[in-house]
Design an enzyme around this catalytic site. Structure first.
Site, PDB file in Angstrom:
ATOM      1  N   ASP A 470       0.851  -1.256  -0.119  1.00 52.41           N
ATOM      2  CA  ASP A 470       0.160   0.013   0.006  1.00 52.41           C
ATOM      3  C   ASP A 470       0.908   1.524   0.029  1.00 52.41           C
ATOM      4  O   ASP A 470       0.252   2.438  -0.172  1.00 52.41           O
ATOM      5  CB  ASP A 470      -1.032  -0.100   1.111  1.00 52.41           C
ATOM      6  CG  ASP A 470      -2.046  -0.983   1.128  1.00 52.41           C
ATOM      7  OD1 ASP A 470      -1.602  -2.148   0.538  1.00 52.41           O
ATOM      8  OD2 ASP A 470      -3.178  -0.695   1.838  1.00 52.41           O
ATOM      9  N   GLU A 552      -5.563  -4.141  -6.690  1.00 48.78           N
ATOM     10  CA  GLU A 552      -6.756  -4.990  -5.839  1.00 48.78           C
ATOM     11  C   GLU A 552      -7.801  -4.005  -5.767  1.00 48.78           C
ATOM     12  O   GLU A 552      -8.055  -2.896  -5.744  1.00 48.78           O
ATOM     13  CB  GLU A 552      -6.425  -5.170  -4.232  1.00 48.78           C
ATOM     14  CG  GLU A 552      -5.535  -3.911  -3.759  1.00 48.78           C
ATOM     15  CD  GLU A 552      -5.196  -4.140  -2.292  1.00 48.78           C
ATOM     16  OE1 GLU A 552      -4.245  -4.976  -2.410  1.00 48.78           O
ATOM     17  OE2 GLU A 552      -5.655  -3.760  -1.328  1.00 48.78           O
TER      18      GLU A 552
END
Length: 895
Positions: A470, A552
């Site tokens: 992330d 994602e």
């Protein structure tokens, strides 16, 4: 909605058993799996020196097979209740952290039984074949710190053994006995400041934080020099692909206290090569055979490794051996593939989100899903094979591993089956808390990466490595990672993170991680107005939409079929005054922003009509998930190569869950599975929600000629309102906008679009069936955030309740082929009505368990008036036992 069941017996035809090719066994390897004992240090007295002797009493310890975390061993021994049922997990000792929080970032309670160390103890006998050799003790994974003792001697301490993603190999020749041996390992759990294992917001974590010996333990034997980490890297002359240039490398480890001279020899089919090597005392050295110095490593017309979607995943065998004074010291046998994976990304907006991957010079649209292991890190070869069968059946070409770097068996299976693997570190725990790292953490991260790159670099299935998830690492950490990857000759693309955040070291990532993760309407993927110019609403690149490479994303919850829900939710909580909005349902949702399925439930009640039972809600959930998952994959497919990749979040679950999967924990495929499978078919006729267009997407790498695409629109009463045929060819890996549907008068509020593709012989080669609404479905883009875009005006499917009831005609035949069984089901709609969303279920006799896993050719099907279809189900024949299998048929308007 009332469900009607039709029970049909099967008849069996025995066929010849299938032959399988066994894999060769490793040389001089002693697995240490069964017969371990496990106990808390709070319940015993004794030092590691005494515990690792035969006389130490351990009869009353917990029995365990390794790999096993502490809690996994306790569950297996019946010391803890089933953690997957209801809220049992919350009753476990030491599990007091708040529901929905990420336990990896929280301290363990001081009174937790897992806040102290636990001992693993194993007594074993050394094989005679190990006599006179160097003996190596291998741990493939310990979480998190450990002291290691063998036969009363300490082999390593908890400063040396620290890090969940490290692998360890110790020379234990000085401590091993010719007869009985005792190994004792004292393990400590990770803290909130450990580079350990996290499930983020995917599911709860067990109270031990998965402490223990969680990967295999084994002994190997060699001469004075051991041979490790053999690998072959390829440079392919693309686009002709008529030559490849191979580099061979391996690590040699001298265990002796003096210099050693020897010869490293290699063979790949008829190509043989050798190199003299000298190693200093205790020295380890990477030895390289380069094609410019060893011309026999230049291959003409090689059998290339391809992802299964593109061709055949051909494998070669590399044999290496190291000889000292003409005697064999060690050898290895490794399968590898000749292939080259490259990627490229523009530094300019908007193309900076478009990292394009090529295999052997050919573009590939990455269509994958995120993988998770079991919540307690348990695994079996059978389940692994079953899950890979689902991946192949779905048509996925990629699995993403966010930090969950799987076993050797996983990567070997991916190699053989031609499934790409997107690997890298995880987010949302200490792995990305770089500002809090001390010197030891930096060294653990460095050693962890070295161990994993050594382990993974030889596998042709590896698509890339992500140095962050992330977030990208800061420059000093990224530089450290890149140096290791370069030193170890990592052959594939390296990307700084799975997000759109650029770094000063490597620039743009070519990716975006823009969500959504919560429910969004199917039209979201086609109609996102934030594609280019409004990056302030959420992550850079807009709030989703089918462009670029999204690492994602998903349409949110994935409520499993009723049988799975009943296994995880107690009967008195299956349906409440608030429907599925109950603490037990919530507990089996996610964490963080995803602790309920409220958004999904509200959309379902509005779009399909308010539900009044668990059965009705769960059945309609399959509808919502089918159309949502299909829309996501199809939008990315339609937009290739403006879109370059999409990873569905997720493929599977670590425990029984209401969110983020294509098949559930019990390996039961539901609506999302078959929506994805339809979207990933090699010739896919697609409906565009944005402009009512019809497209044909070819995901195969051969041309398809003389095709006919037929579109038919049906009203709720089964009347045909529109029909059109189009003749076309579909070049390899192509997209084609065929036509737009005209405005059709007299449509019912909900109606159906049937798309079919046939080849020149009239054979059906692709199909799709959509349910659509005359009421436009619009989204409130101004309220978009990182995890969802709210629906402003919902489509109206409540009129589907008016579909006439239909009595289906069903017949079947089952054939056996060894342990494989194939059931052919013929479903006939004799009426003038649409038969909508029919589920076929194969059981072990009347009222028996469902046969799982099962590969259905298609399911949750719809039939137009007068249509007859044959559908196959393939499964393991041993599941049948002595029962007579039956099929249960249910559906929206089945009588």
């Amino acid at each position: 909605m009332k469900t009607f069941w039709l029970l049909i017996p099967f008849f069996f035809l025995a066929l010849a058993a299938a032959q399988q090719n066994p894999q060769p066994s490793p040389l001089e390897k002693l697995p240490l799996r069964e017969g371990w004992r496990l106990q808390s240090s709070a319940k015993i007295t004794g030092t590691g020196e005494s515990i690792s002797t035969p006389s130490f009493p351990a009869e009353n310890w917990i029995q365990a097979d390794v790999p096993a975390t502490v809690v996994a061993a306790q569950v297996k021994n019946g010391l803890l209740p089933d953690p997957f049922y209801g809220m049992n997990l919350r009753q476990y000792p030491g599990l007091g952290y708040p529901i929905g929080f990420n336990f990896s970032n929280l301290p363990m309670s001081p009174d937790s039984p897992y806040a102290v160390s636990w001992w693993y103890r194993k007594q074993f006998t050394l094989p005679d074949s190990f006599a006179g050799k160097t003996v190596w003790l291998n741990f493939r994974g310990i979480n998190y710190r450990a002291n290691v003792f063998l036969n009363g001697k300490q082999i390593a301490n908890s400063d040396e053994v620290a890090g969940a993603w490290r692998t360890y190999e110790f020379d234990v020749t000085h401590a091993i006995n010719a007869g009985t041996n005792v190994l004792a390992v004292q393990v400590w759990a990770p803290s909130e400041h450990s580079l350990a294992i996290t499930f983020v917001d995917w599911n709860p974590a067990p109270p031990d934080k998965n402490m223990g010996i969680w990967r295999e333990v084994f002994l190997t034997a060699s001469g004075p020099v051991a041979l490790r980490h053999p690998a072959v890297f390829s440079k392919v002359d693309s686009p002709a692909n008529n030559a490849a240039h191979l580099t061979v490398t391996a690590l040699l480890k001298n265990a002796s206290d003096h210099a050693v001279k020897g010869v490293l020899k290699g063979r790949i089919e008829n190509a043989e090569f050798a190199q003299p090597v000298e190693l200093g005392a205790g020295e380890s050295k990477d030895v390289v055979f380069a094609p410019d110095r060893y011309p026999q490593l230049n291959f003409s017309n090689p059998r290339l490794w391809w992802p299964a979607q593109m061709g055949t995943p051909n494998l070669y065998e590399l044999t290496l051996s190291f000889e000292v004074d003409g005697a064999l010291s060690d050898s290895s046998h490794t399968n590898f593939g000749i292939r080259e994976i490259t990627s490229e990304v523009s530094e300019e907006a908007p193309d900076r989100f478009k990292r394009v991957f090529k295999v052997n010079g050919k573009k590939i649209l990455i269509r994958g899903a995120g993988w998770t292991p079991d919540m307690m890190l348990r695994e079996t070869p059978e389940r692994l094979a079953d899950e890979f069968r689902y991946v192949a059946d779905l048509g996925l070409n990629t699995i993403r591993l966010e930090g969950k770097l799987e076993t050797e068996e996983f990567f070997e299976m991916a190699d053989r089956q031609g499934i790409l693997v997107m690997a890298g570190w995880c987010c949302c725990d200490f792995w990305e808390h770089w500002g809090s790292w001390n010197d030891e953490d930096f060294e653990i991260a460095k050693a962890s990466l070295r161990d994993q790159i050594y382990r993974l670099r030889s596998h042709p299935s590896l698509l890339m490595w992500l140095n962050g998830s992330d977030n990208p690492p800061p420059p000093d950490v990224e530089d450290m990672y890149l140096k290791i990857e370069s030193d170890l000759r990592w052959p594939n693309p390296v990307v700084s993170s799975a997000t759109a955040k650029a770094t000063t070291v490597t620039g743009e990532s070519g990716f975006k991680m823009s969500g959504p993760y919560e429910y969004v309407a199917p039209s979201y993927w086609d109609t996102d107005p934030n594609l280019r110019d409004n990056e302030k609403l959420c992550n850079p690149g807009g709030c989703g939409g089918a462009y670029g490479f999204n690492t994602e994303t998903s349409m949110g919850p994935a409520v499993p079929p009723i049988e799975s829900v009943e296994r995880m939710i107690p009967k008195d909580h299956l349906w409440t005054a608030n429907g599925p909005l109950d603490e037990y349902w919530d507990f089996h949702a996610g964490g963080g922003k995803f602790k309920t399925i409220q958004v999904f439930t509200d959309a379902l009640n509005t779009r399909y009509g308010k539900v009044g039972s668990a059965e009705d809600f769960i059945y309609k959930s399959q509808l919502m998930t089918y159309e949502g998952v299909r829309a996501m994959y199809e939008a990315y497919s339609r937009n290739k190569y403006t879109s370059t990749g999409v990873i569905q979040w997720m493929l599977n679950n670590a425990w029984p869950s209401m969110i983020w999967h294509l098949y559930d924990y019990y390996l039961r495929p539901g609506g999302g599975y078959f929506g994805a499978k339809k979207a990933l078919q090699s010739l896919d006729p697609i409906y565009g929600y944005d402009d009512h267009s019809v497209w044909l997407v070819s995901s195969q790498y051969t041309d398809a000629k003389q095709l006919t695409l037929t579109a038919r629109v049906f009203n709720l009463d089964g009347t045909l309102k529109f029909s059109k045929d189009a003749a076309l060819d579909a070049p390899a890996d192509s997209i084609h906008k065929v036509f737009e549907l005209p405005r059709i008068e007299g449509l019912s509020p909900a109606y159906f679009l049937d798309l079919r593709v046939t080849d020149g012989s009239g054979k059906l080669v692709g199909s799709n069936f959509y349910w659509l609404s005359t009421k436009p479905e619009t989204l409130d883009w101004s309220k978009s955030n990182w995890y969802t875009t709210p629906t402003e005006s919902y489509a109206d499917y409540t009129s589907l309740a008016q579909l006439p009831k239909v009595k289906l005609s069903v017949a079947s035949l089952t054939e056996r082929d060894g342990d494989n069984a194939v059931t052919r089901v013929i479903v006939d709609n004799p009426s003038n009505s649409i038969v909508f969303f029919v589920r076929l279920k194969l059981t072990q006799g009347n009222g028996g368990e469902e046969m799982l896993p099962v590969i259905w050719q298609d399911n949750y099907i719809s039939l137009v008036p007068g249509e007859k279809r044959e559908i196959t189900a393939t499964y393991r024949a041993s599941k049948i036992g002595g029962s007579t299998p039956e099929i249960e048929v249910s559906g929206w308007n089945i009588e």
